[in-house]
Design an enzyme around this catalytic site. Structure first.
Site, PDB file in Angstrom:
ATOM      1  N   GLY A  78       0.819  -1.210   0.000  1.00  0.00           N
ATOM      2  CA  GLY A  78       0.000   0.000   0.000  1.00  0.00           C
ATOM      3  C   GLY A  78       0.851   1.256   0.000  1.00  0.00           C
ATOM      4  N   LYS A  97      13.759  -1.616  -7.324  1.00  0.00           N
ATOM      5  CA  LYS A  97      14.333  -0.823  -6.234  1.00  0.00           C
ATOM      6  C   LYS A  97      14.738  -1.756  -5.087  1.00  0.00           C
ATOM      7  CE  LYS A  97      12.098   2.100  -3.477  1.00  0.00           C
ATOM      8  NZ  LYS A  97      12.578   1.707  -2.128  1.00  0.00           N
ATOM      9  N   ASP A  98      13.899  -2.768  -4.845  1.00  0.00           N
ATOM     10  CA  ASP A  98      14.243  -3.784  -3.843  1.00  0.00           C
ATOM     11  C   ASP A  98      14.949  -4.925  -4.565  1.00  0.00           C
ATOM     12  OD1 ASP A  98      12.817  -2.716  -1.397  1.00  0.00           O
ATOM     13  OD2 ASP A  98      11.207  -2.718  -2.867  1.00  0.00           O
ATOM     14  N   HIS A 112       4.516   2.010  -7.988  1.00  0.00           N
ATOM     15  CA  HIS A 112       3.536   0.916  -7.982  1.00  0.00           C
ATOM     16  C   HIS A 112       2.624   1.029  -9.207  1.00  0.00           C
ATOM     17  CE1 HIS A 112       4.205   1.421  -3.502  1.00  0.00           C
ATOM     18  NE2 HIS A 112       4.469   0.137  -3.661  1.00  0.00           N
ATOM     19  N   HIS A 139       2.420   4.679  -4.896  1.00  0.00           N
ATOM     20  CA  HIS A 139       2.943   5.842  -5.608  1.00  0.00           C
ATOM     21  C   HIS A 139       3.092   5.469  -7.077  1.00  0.00           C
ATOM     22  CE1 HIS A 139       6.637   3.582  -5.396  1.00  0.00           C
ATOM     23  NE2 HIS A 139       6.602   3.599  -4.071  1.00  0.00           N
TER      24      HIS A 139
HETATM   25  O1  PAF Z   1       8.115  -4.813  -1.783  1.00  0.00           O
HETATM   26  C1  PAF Z   1       7.123  -4.825  -1.026  1.00  0.00           C
HETATM   27  O2  PAF Z   1       6.318  -3.895  -0.990  1.00  0.00           O
HETATM   28  C2  PAF Z   1       6.916  -6.018  -0.109  1.00  0.00           C
HETATM   29  O3  PAF Z   1       8.124  -6.508   0.373  1.00  0.00           O
HETATM   30  C3  PAF Z   1       6.073  -7.134  -0.735  1.00  0.00           C
HETATM   31  C4  PAF Z   1       6.776  -7.752  -1.929  1.00  0.00           C
HETATM   32  C5  PAF Z   1       4.725  -6.587  -1.168  1.00  0.00           C
HETATM   33  C6  PAF Z   1       5.832  -8.244   0.288  1.00  0.00           C
HETATM   34  O4  PAF Z   1       5.167  -7.767   1.410  1.00  0.00           O
END
Ligand code: PAF
Length: 291
Positions: free
Chosen positions: A31, A152-153, A37, A34
């Protein structure tokens, strides 16, 4: 757009889509959505017949209770954004709906072949276990054709690829494709993040030095005699010299193994920086023409 809060209802919707031979895209989120997403959701909408977005602040991936409490939540605004970009279903369960009490406190350890022993994994013990716990649960429930994650992650993405590749040998997730989506930045260069909402205007200005330094490091890597160790240190020193920023780590690693590397080829630099109390992450891929 339909908002679903129970696993049972979610599975009914998924079964209805599967019965109509519709392809399914899944975008897992926590959630506070931005434009980063939004770019994932737009892509999922365009590449699949149906798009499910999960909005769930997953407690099991937070090793810091204060961070969990302060994580921004705004389901009303999220739902508005998602309906304008064409997502058909939003799954927004409570923690109790998602997990039994036992699962919430689970100490089960996934095997990440060492991908979790560096960077975020080292700094946030248990974090990736929680991420994989929730992502694998969502993949089981939604059985998507494609699941979308942001670069980014980067370490999270590497770990999810690893988990899906291992499970695919057992056919657990069918023909699931994990889709890597590039970082979305503000025009200023700041990587979009839900945590940016916690930055004051002044802190947001200060935080610009993070991406600016990463981009400058691409040039440093091309200087004659540049070494990975020297560029790594120069990035740390440059960011730390900015008042209000403190580097937790900057590591230049191989993009596949996430292990330290002494060549810029196939390398990525991953940084975590405290901007005041807010922990920000970013990364940069080094070019093939670096040393
Ligand atoms: O990257 C994220 O926002 C979270 O780590 C995810 C992949 C939704 C898991 O909770």
């Amino acid at each position: 757009m339909q908002i679903i809060t129970t696993k049972q209802e979610l599975q009914q919707m998924v079964t209805a889509c599967k019965n109509q031979n519709k392809t399914i895209g899944l975008v897992p989120t926590m959630g506070a959505l931005h434009q980063g997403h939004a770019s994932l959701v737009r892509r999922a909408v365009s590449e699949n017949d149906v798009c499910f977005v999960s909005v769930f602040v997953n407690p099991t991936q937070f090793n810091n209770k204060e961070d969990l409490a302060k994580y921004p939540r705004n389901i009303k605004r999220d739902a508005e954004l998602l309906s304008t970009i064409g997502a058909q279903f939003v799954f927004a369960p409570t923690p109790e709906e998602m997990y039994s009490a036992e699962e919430m406190n689970s100490t089960f350890q996934f095997d990440f072949a060492g991908l979790d022993s560096v960077m975020e994994g080292k700094m946030r013990p248990g974090h990736f276990n929680g991420v994989v716990q929730v992502v694998s649960r969502l993949l089981y429930l939604v059985r998507p054709d494609r699941a979308y994650f942001g670069e980014k992650d980067f370490q999270q993405l590497a770990i999810i690829h690893h988990m899906v590749e291992r499970s695919s040998m057992a056919g657990t997730f069918g023909s699931l494709q994990v889709i890597d989506c590039p970082i979305v930045r503000e025009q200023s260069g700041l990587a979009l993040s839900s945590r940016n909402e916690r930055l004051s205007d002044a802190e947001k200005q200060t935080a610009l030095a993070i991406s600016q330094t990463l981009f400058r490091s691409l040039e440093w890597a091309k200087e004659p005699g540049a070494t990975v160790a020297a560029v790594q240190q120069r990035v740390i020193d440059t960011i730390n010299a900015v008042e209000g920023l403190e580097v937790e780590y900057y590591e230049i690693v191989d993009q596949s193994t996430l292990l330290p590397t002494d060549t810029f080829r196939h390398a990525i630099g991953c940084v975590t920086v405290y901007c005041g109390p807010v922990r920000l992450i970013d990364n940069i891929k080094y070019d093939a023409d670096c040393h």
